[in-house]
Design a protein around this motif. Structure first.
Motif, mmCIF file in Angstrom:
data_model
loop_
_atom_site.group_PDB
_atom_site.id
_atom_site.type_symbol
_atom_site.label_atom_id
_atom_site.label_comp_id
_atom_site.label_asym_id
_atom_site.label_seq_id
_atom_site.Cartn_x
_atom_site.Cartn_y
_atom_site.Cartn_z
ATOM 1 N N LEU A 31 64.290 4.695 70.945
ATOM 2 C CA LEU A 31 64.182 3.761 69.823
ATOM 3 C C LEU A 31 62.873 2.984 69.826
ATOM 4 C CD1 LEU A 31 67.800 2.299 69.614
ATOM 5 C CD2 LEU A 31 66.751 4.040 68.160
ATOM 6 N N ALA A 32 62.372 2.648 71.003
ATOM 7 C CA ALA A 32 61.194 1.792 71.090
ATOM 8 C C ALA A 32 59.873 2.554 71.045
ATOM 9 C CB ALA A 32 61.262 0.964 72.371
ATOM 10 N N LYS A 33 59.843 3.779 71.598
ATOM 11 C CA LYS A 33 58.554 4.434 71.798
ATOM 12 C C LYS A 33 58.395 5.790 71.119
ATOM 13 C CE LYS A 33 58.236 2.288 76.320
ATOM 14 N NZ LYS A 33 58.289 2.524 77.762
ATOM 15 N N ALA A 34 59.490 6.443 70.787
ATOM 16 C CA ALA A 34 59.375 7.786 70.204
ATOM 17 C C ALA A 34 58.712 7.717 68.833
ATOM 18 C CB ALA A 34 60.752 8.437 70.092
ATOM 19 N N ALA A 35 57.941 8.745 68.541
ATOM 20 C CA ALA A 35 57.230 8.799 67.259
ATOM 21 C C ALA A 35 58.066 9.566 66.237
ATOM 22 C CB ALA A 35 55.882 9.491 67.449
ATOM 23 N N TRP A 36 58.266 8.968 65.094
ATOM 24 C CA TRP A 36 58.867 9.652 63.960
ATOM 25 C C TRP A 36 58.509 8.898 62.696
ATOM 26 C CZ3 TRP A 36 62.765 7.040 66.956
ATOM 27 C CH2 TRP A 36 63.448 6.046 66.291
ATOM 28 N N ASP A 37 58.632 9.570 61.575
ATOM 29 C CA ASP A 37 58.318 8.977 60.282
ATOM 30 C C ASP A 37 59.595 8.334 59.738
ATOM 31 O OD1 ASP A 37 57.738 8.373 57.629
ATOM 32 O OD2 ASP A 37 56.632 10.238 57.285
ATOM 33 N N ALA A 38 59.711 7.022 59.902
ATOM 34 C CA ALA A 38 60.923 6.311 59.506
ATOM 35 C C ALA A 38 61.194 6.439 58.008
ATOM 36 C CB ALA A 38 60.824 4.843 59.898
ATOM 37 N N ASP A 39 60.146 6.413 57.183
ATOM 38 C CA ASP A 39 60.336 6.532 55.735
ATOM 39 C C ASP A 39 60.877 7.912 55.374
ATOM 40 O OD1 ASP A 39 59.436 3.936 55.303
ATOM 41 O OD2 ASP A 39 57.366 4.581 55.000
ATOM 42 N N GLU A 40 60.337 8.937 56.010
ATOM 43 C CA GLU A 40 60.806 10.301 55.740
ATOM 44 C C GLU A 40 62.258 10.467 56.183
ATOM 45 O OE1 GLU A 40 60.870 14.228 54.447
ATOM 46 O OE2 GLU A 40 59.436 12.642 54.018
ATOM 47 N N LEU A 41 62.592 9.930 57.353
ATOM 48 C CA LEU A 41 63.975 10.009 57.842
ATOM 49 C C LEU A 41 64.920 9.297 56.884
ATOM 50 C CD1 LEU A 41 65.975 10.847 60.036
ATOM 51 C CD2 LEU A 41 65.458 8.699 61.197
ATOM 52 N N ARG A 42 64.553 8.092 56.468
ATOM 53 C CA ARG A 42 65.382 7.340 55.521
ATOM 54 C C ARG A 42 65.601 8.124 54.232
ATOM 55 N NH1 ARG A 42 61.908 3.419 53.293
ATOM 56 N NH2 ARG A 42 61.404 5.227 52.022
ATOM 57 N N ASP A 43 64.524 8.707 53.687
ATOM 58 C CA ASP A 43 64.629 9.450 52.435
ATOM 59 C C ASP A 43 65.553 10.656 52.574
ATOM 60 O OD1 ASP A 43 62.889 7.598 51.360
ATOM 61 O OD2 ASP A 43 61.148 8.948 51.376
ATOM 62 N N ARG A 44 65.451 11.351 53.689
ATOM 63 C CA ARG A 44 66.305 12.537 53.876
ATOM 64 C C ARG A 44 67.768 12.168 54.067
ATOM 65 N NH1 ARG A 44 63.139 16.954 57.483
ATOM 66 N NH2 ARG A 44 61.080 16.645 56.584
ATOM 67 N N VAL A 45 68.025 11.124 54.840
ATOM 68 C CA VAL A 45 69.411 10.695 55.034
ATOM 69 C C VAL A 45 69.984 10.192 53.716
ATOM 70 C CG1 VAL A 45 70.902 9.035 56.216
ATOM 71 C CG2 VAL A 45 69.144 10.264 57.493
ATOM 72 N N ARG A 46 69.173 9.483 52.932
ATOM 73 C CA ARG A 46 69.631 9.020 51.617
ATOM 74 C C ARG A 46 69.986 10.208 50.716
ATOM 75 N NH1 ARG A 46 65.371 5.729 49.278
ATOM 76 N NH2 ARG A 46 64.415 7.751 48.924
ATOM 77 N N THR A 47 69.138 11.229 50.700
ATOM 78 C CA THR A 47 69.407 12.424 49.894
ATOM 79 C C THR A 47 70.708 13.087 50.326
ATOM 80 O OG1 THR A 47 67.059 12.772 49.483
ATOM 81 C CG2 THR A 47 68.498 14.687 49.221
ATOM 82 N N PHE A 48 70.909 13.193 51.636
ATOM 83 C CA PHE A 48 72.141 13.780 52.182
ATOM 84 C C PHE A 48 73.356 12.956 51.751
ATOM 85 C CE2 PHE A 48 75.360 14.294 55.462
ATOM 86 C CZ PHE A 48 75.386 15.670 55.665
#
Length: 123
Positions: free
Chosen positions: A82-99
């Motif tokens: 949660l603290a250090k891993a790299a990911w695109d939070a906006d992209e993750l949010r958009d995909r989960v929202r679409t799902f």
């Protein structure tokens, strides 16, 4: 005063380990659909551990209990995720929202999210 759910509605307390196992295919499909948002395989494993822990019957959803549920000796791995891993939070949010929109799509559907958090001791 308690909340009465409409017939057929599943309250969060009704989703036990068996229910989670029954949804394993759907849970894995959701995780696969966002795997490319997490560049490292360890991050993808940690995502699955976090989601399963959050859906589990673990009474308190803190890092120690989630780590224990995942079989980790300490919360360090999940905290690092949660603290250090790299990911695109906006992209993750958009995909989960679409799902979620696709899964809940209905002309009369209403989604109400209420994050009241844990009750704290003291003032």
């Amino acid at each position: 005063m308690g909340l009465t759910l409409p017939p057929g509605t599943v309250g969060t307390s009704e989703l036990g380990e068996g229910g989670i196992r029954a949804l394993e295919g759907e849970l894995e499909a959701l995780c696969v659909s966002v795997d490319d948002v997490f560049p490292r395989p360890a991050s993808r494993e940690n995502l699955r551990a976090m989601v399963r822990g959050l859906l589990s019957e673990v009474p308190r959803k803190n890092m120690w209990q989630l780590a224990e549920f995942a079989g980790h000796p300490s919360p360090d791995r999940l905290q690092g995720f949660l603290a250090k891993a790299a990911w695109d939070a906006d992209e993750l949010r958009d995909r989960v929202r679409t799902f979620a929109v696709a899964a809940l799509a209905d002309q009369d559907a209403v989604l109400i999210a209420d994050e009241t958090g844990d009750l704290k001791k003291g003032t």
